[in-house]
Design a protein around this motif. Structure first.
Motif, PDB file in Angstrom:
ATOM      1  N   GLY A 178      54.587  59.405 -32.785  1.00 14.59           N
ATOM      2  CA  GLY A 178      55.306  58.384 -33.920  1.00 14.59           C
ATOM      3  C   GLY A 178      54.694  59.144 -35.229  1.00 14.59           C
ATOM      4  N   ASP A 179      54.921  58.506 -36.229  1.00 10.31           N
ATOM      5  CA  ASP A 179      54.512  58.492 -37.592  1.00 10.31           C
ATOM      6  C   ASP A 179      53.735  57.446 -38.097  1.00 10.31           C
ATOM      7  N   PHE A 180      52.656  57.633 -38.522  1.00 13.64           N
ATOM      8  CA  PHE A 180      51.645  56.567 -38.906  1.00 13.64           C
ATOM      9  C   PHE A 180      50.999  56.682 -40.141  1.00 13.64           C
ATOM     10  N   ASP A 181      51.219  55.772 -41.219  1.00 16.53           N
ATOM     11  CA  ASP A 181      50.559  56.124 -42.433  1.00 16.53           C
ATOM     12  C   ASP A 181      49.244  55.419 -42.366  1.00 16.53           C
ATOM     13  N   THR A 182      48.315  55.415 -43.401  1.00 16.52           N
ATOM     14  CA  THR A 182      47.010  54.842 -43.477  1.00 16.52           C
ATOM     15  C   THR A 182      47.344  53.161 -43.660  1.00 16.52           C
ATOM     16  N   GLN A 183      48.275  52.812 -44.382  1.00 14.43           N
ATOM     17  CA  GLN A 183      48.533  51.331 -44.581  1.00 14.43           C
ATOM     18  C   GLN A 183      48.944  50.673 -43.446  1.00 14.43           C
ATOM     19  N   THR A 184      49.807  51.395 -42.514  1.00 15.81           N
ATOM     20  CA  THR A 184      50.226  51.011 -41.348  1.00 15.81           C
ATOM     21  C   THR A 184      49.260  50.806 -40.370  1.00 15.81           C
ATOM     22  N   LEU A 185      48.251  51.585 -40.278  1.00 10.61           N
ATOM     23  CA  LEU A 185      47.332  51.647 -39.342  1.00 10.61           C
ATOM     24  C   LEU A 185      46.145  50.530 -39.642  1.00 10.61           C
ATOM     25  N   LEU A 186      46.064  50.258 -40.951  1.00 13.24           N
ATOM     26  CA  LEU A 186      44.953  49.234 -41.446  1.00 13.24           C
ATOM     27  C   LEU A 186      45.763  47.809 -41.173  1.00 13.24           C
ATOM     28  N   SER A 187      47.096  47.831 -41.434  1.00 16.78           N
ATOM     29  CA  SER A 187      47.955  46.499 -40.896  1.00 16.78           C
ATOM     30  C   SER A 187      47.579  46.344 -39.550  1.00 16.78           C
ATOM     31  N   ASN A 188      47.827  47.289 -38.583  1.00 12.45           N
ATOM     32  CA  ASN A 188      47.786  47.052 -37.339  1.00 12.45           C
ATOM     33  C   ASN A 188      46.395  46.651 -36.731  1.00 12.45           C
ATOM     34  N   LEU A 189      45.431  47.076 -37.589  1.00  9.52           N
ATOM     35  CA  LEU A 189      43.816  46.446 -37.304  1.00  9.52           C
ATOM     36  C   LEU A 189      43.664  45.215 -37.929  1.00  9.52           C
ATOM     37  N   GLY A 190      44.723  44.771 -38.387  1.00 10.11           N
ATOM     38  CA  GLY A 190      44.542  43.151 -38.981  1.00 10.11           C
ATOM     39  C   GLY A 190      43.914  43.318 -40.460  1.00 10.11           C
ATOM     40  N   LEU A 191      43.793  44.273 -41.230  1.00  9.56           N
ATOM     41  CA  LEU A 191      43.341  44.677 -42.173  1.00  9.56           C
ATOM     42  C   LEU A 191      44.008  44.698 -43.463  1.00  9.56           C
TER      43      LEU A 191
END
Length: 191
Positions: A178-191
């Protein structure tokens, strides 16, 4: 002896169409020194003379941030230096979070056209005494790594491949479907 993960490095690559020169990184990193309140940043070093390696390094007390092309691709490396606390999973999650925060900050910097590829990362344990570059090390940390990657990539399928040269530091390459941007990944980590 259980592995006590310390000195965790995480690298995210710049997208192929992104523009972040070592000069831009030097300027941006220099701006971070007085602006950053949650950690101590000390100096910026220029290593452009190195053919494939670090290009610009922001030296900090707790960690270094490096614009790097060691493996032929530009990216940002977060390099933990201070002692990390919590479980190995907590430490891995913290390293990923710190790397992503720095990537996001570079993406938002004025006059930079940086964009990072979130679906691909490199994890290096910069401590050969604690983490030999061997399958046994991967087997021991795999559960913690999978836990963090499961949260980071919201359950998307991931591949983890260890680089096999025992003379090098323990290194794994991570690729997510899939495609993941930095904001999505930070959100996934709860940040």
């Amino acid at each position: 002896m259980a592995i006590d993960l310390q000195k965790i490095n995480v690298k995210f690559y710049l997208a192929e169409d992104a523009v972040l020169s070592p000069e831009d990184a030097f300027r941006i990193f220099s701006e971070w020194i007085p602006e950053t309140k949650d950690e101590i940043l000390i100096d910026v070093a220029d290593y452009q003379h190195v053919p494939q390696g670090p290009k610009t390094v922001l030296v900090g007390h707790q960690a270094n941030y490096t614009l790097d092309n060691t493996d032929g691709r530009y990216g940002l490396i977060y390099g933990q230096k201070a002692t990390a606390h919590g479980s190995n999973a907590d430490r891995l999650k913290s390293a990923f979070a710190s790397a992503l925060k720095a990537c996001r900050r570079l993406e938002q910097a004025q006059h930079a056209e940086a964009r990072f590829v979130g679906a691909e990362a490199v994890v290096v344990i910069n401590d050969r005494l604690q983490a030999a570059n061997a399958e046994a090390t991967l087997a021991e940390i795999r559960g913690d790594l999978d836990q963090v990657l499961g949260q980071l990539y919201a359950g998307a399928s991931t591949r983890v491949e260890r680089e096999g040269d025992a003379r090098q530091r323990f290194t794994v390459r991570v690729r997510a479907e899939g495609d993941f941007d930095t904001q999505t990944l930070l959100s996934n980590l709860g940040l």
